[in-house]
Enzyme design. Structure first.
Site, PDB file in Angstrom:
ATOM      1  CB  SER A 196      -0.868  -0.607   1.055  1.00  0.00           C
ATOM      2  OG  SER A 196      -1.982   0.876   1.364  1.00  0.00           O
ATOM      3  CG  HIS A 222      -4.438  -0.701  -0.720  1.00  0.00           C
ATOM      4  ND1 HIS A 222      -4.012  -0.427   0.459  1.00  0.00           N
ATOM      5  CD2 HIS A 222      -4.982  -2.294  -0.907  1.00  0.00           C
ATOM      6  CE1 HIS A 222      -4.378  -2.333   0.647  1.00  0.00           C
ATOM      7  NE2 HIS A 222      -5.037  -2.848   0.224  1.00  0.00           N
ATOM      8  CG  ASP A 277      -5.675  -5.651   2.541  1.00  0.00           C
ATOM      9  OD1 ASP A 277      -6.801  -6.980   2.958  1.00  0.00           O
ATOM     10  OD2 ASP A 277      -5.480  -5.178   1.351  1.00  0.00           O
TER      11      ASP A 277
END
Length: 349
Positions: free
Chosen positions: A164, A190, A286
């Site tokens: 991310s 992401h 995540d």
């Protein structure tokens, strides 16, 4: 606790007003000043010493990228870019991340005020993340040394990567040295729609292996990396004896689509001990549960260490959950993941 001090640079008076409203609506941050261009911003940075700068990509008098490059050389500080959703905007934003920007937000193409205010929580989260980010870890990375080609591996072998905040540069650093004999790589970073294709195209020009935005139903081939498309989940599936990619619009997982957990859980199920899992820099959790599932299925799992992470959130969560076999510096990730996939080393817990 002192508030996060933000300075916004944008040639649009409306955008400066909207960003001020958004920042000041959160109790833990305040807009200390705004500037219509980088030349004005230089003096305001000296005067107010902000914790985070939000910077428009396209401005008169001095381009946002030129200013960012000078800023990172002379007075490094956390920067969140504000970008348009155009193809050119995505390419410029990726260049900004390469130069040292921590993250970016995209301007809606229609209904700027309503759209930006709807992004209020996301913008605040990115500002908070930037304020805590490690600038030392986010210095522009030099091109890594190309790794020697190893033996051709079974097409059953593959590597799954999740990242991310700070991940675009970390992924570049991991992929660039890989030889054509590398196994297939599935990558979830992401990112919003539009940016993932530009990201894949950029990597494809820099890497020996082929890099592309993943498409639903395509066969997974060695020597290729597949990037999950923005706002869509990517999973590993099977078609007879071959792996293939499944792209779908399922609900967000851990508030993300694409989600690293969705990818990792599918790899655990379909590839098991034939996979290596890698979790890189990023905020939040995540990928932690999915990495544990991969390890339990027999995969070898790697996490980027704190010293080389822009944000250590995702690796830390995966480590704390017990899903990580080995913690390594970013400079060692490429070599280690290839060594483990070649040796077929995997453990069950």
């Amino acid at each position: 606790m002192s508030k996060i001090r933000v300075l916004s640079v944008d040639d649009s008076a409306l955008m400066r007003q909207i960003m001020t409203e958004i920042i000041n609506s959160h109790s833990d941050m305040e807009m200390v000043a705004t500037a219509p261009d980088p030349l004005v911003a230089r003096d305001l940075i000296k005067k107010f010493n902000p914790d985070v700068l939000t910077l428009d990509v396209e401005m008169p008098r001095m381009d946002g990228l030129d200013f960012l490059e000078k800023l990172m050389r002379l007075r490094p500080m956390p920067v969140v870019m504000v970008s348009s959703l155009t193809g050119k905007g995505s390419e410029v934003t990726l260049r900004a991340l390469e130069l040292g920007a921590i993250d970016f937000v995209t301007k809606p193409q229609l209904g700027i005020r309503e759209g930006m205010l709807a992004y209020s929580e996301m913008i605040a989260e990115k500002v908070r993340t930037a304020a805590k980010a490690s600038l030392a870890a986010h210095k522009p990375l030099s091109a890594p040394t190309t790794l020697k080609a190893g033996p051709l591996l079974s097409s059953e072998k593959l590597i799954a990567i999740g990242a991310s905040t700070g991940g675009t540069e970390a992924i570049r650093h991991v992929l660039q040295p890989l030889p054509l004999s590398s196994p297939a790589l599935l990558i979830t970073q992401h990112m919003p729609p539009g940016f993932t294709r530009s990201f894949a195209d950029r990597l494809n020009k820099l890497c020996q292996i082929g890099v592309k935005e993943a498409e639903d139903g395509e066969r997974v081939l060695p020597g290729h990396a597949y990037i999950a498309p923005g706002d869509r989940h990517m999973e590993l599936a099977r078609s007879g004896a071959n792996y293939q990619i499944k792209i779908h619009d399922g609900p967000a997982v851990n508030r993300h689509r694409p989600s690293v957990d969705v990818l990792f859980h599918s790899v655990a199920k379909q590839a098991g001990r034939n996979a290596v899992g890698v979790i890189l820099t990023g905020m939040g959790n995540d990928g932690a549960a999915g990495m544990l599932a991969m390890r339990q299925a027999g995969a070898w799992t790697l996490a980027q260490n704190e010293a080389s992470c822009v944000v250590f959130g995702m690796p830390r969560e995966a480590i704390n959950m017990g899903g990580v076999c080995e913690v390594v510096d970013l400079n060692q990730v490429s070599q280690q993941m290839l060594a483990k996939i070649s040796a077929g080393q995997a453990i069950r817990i």
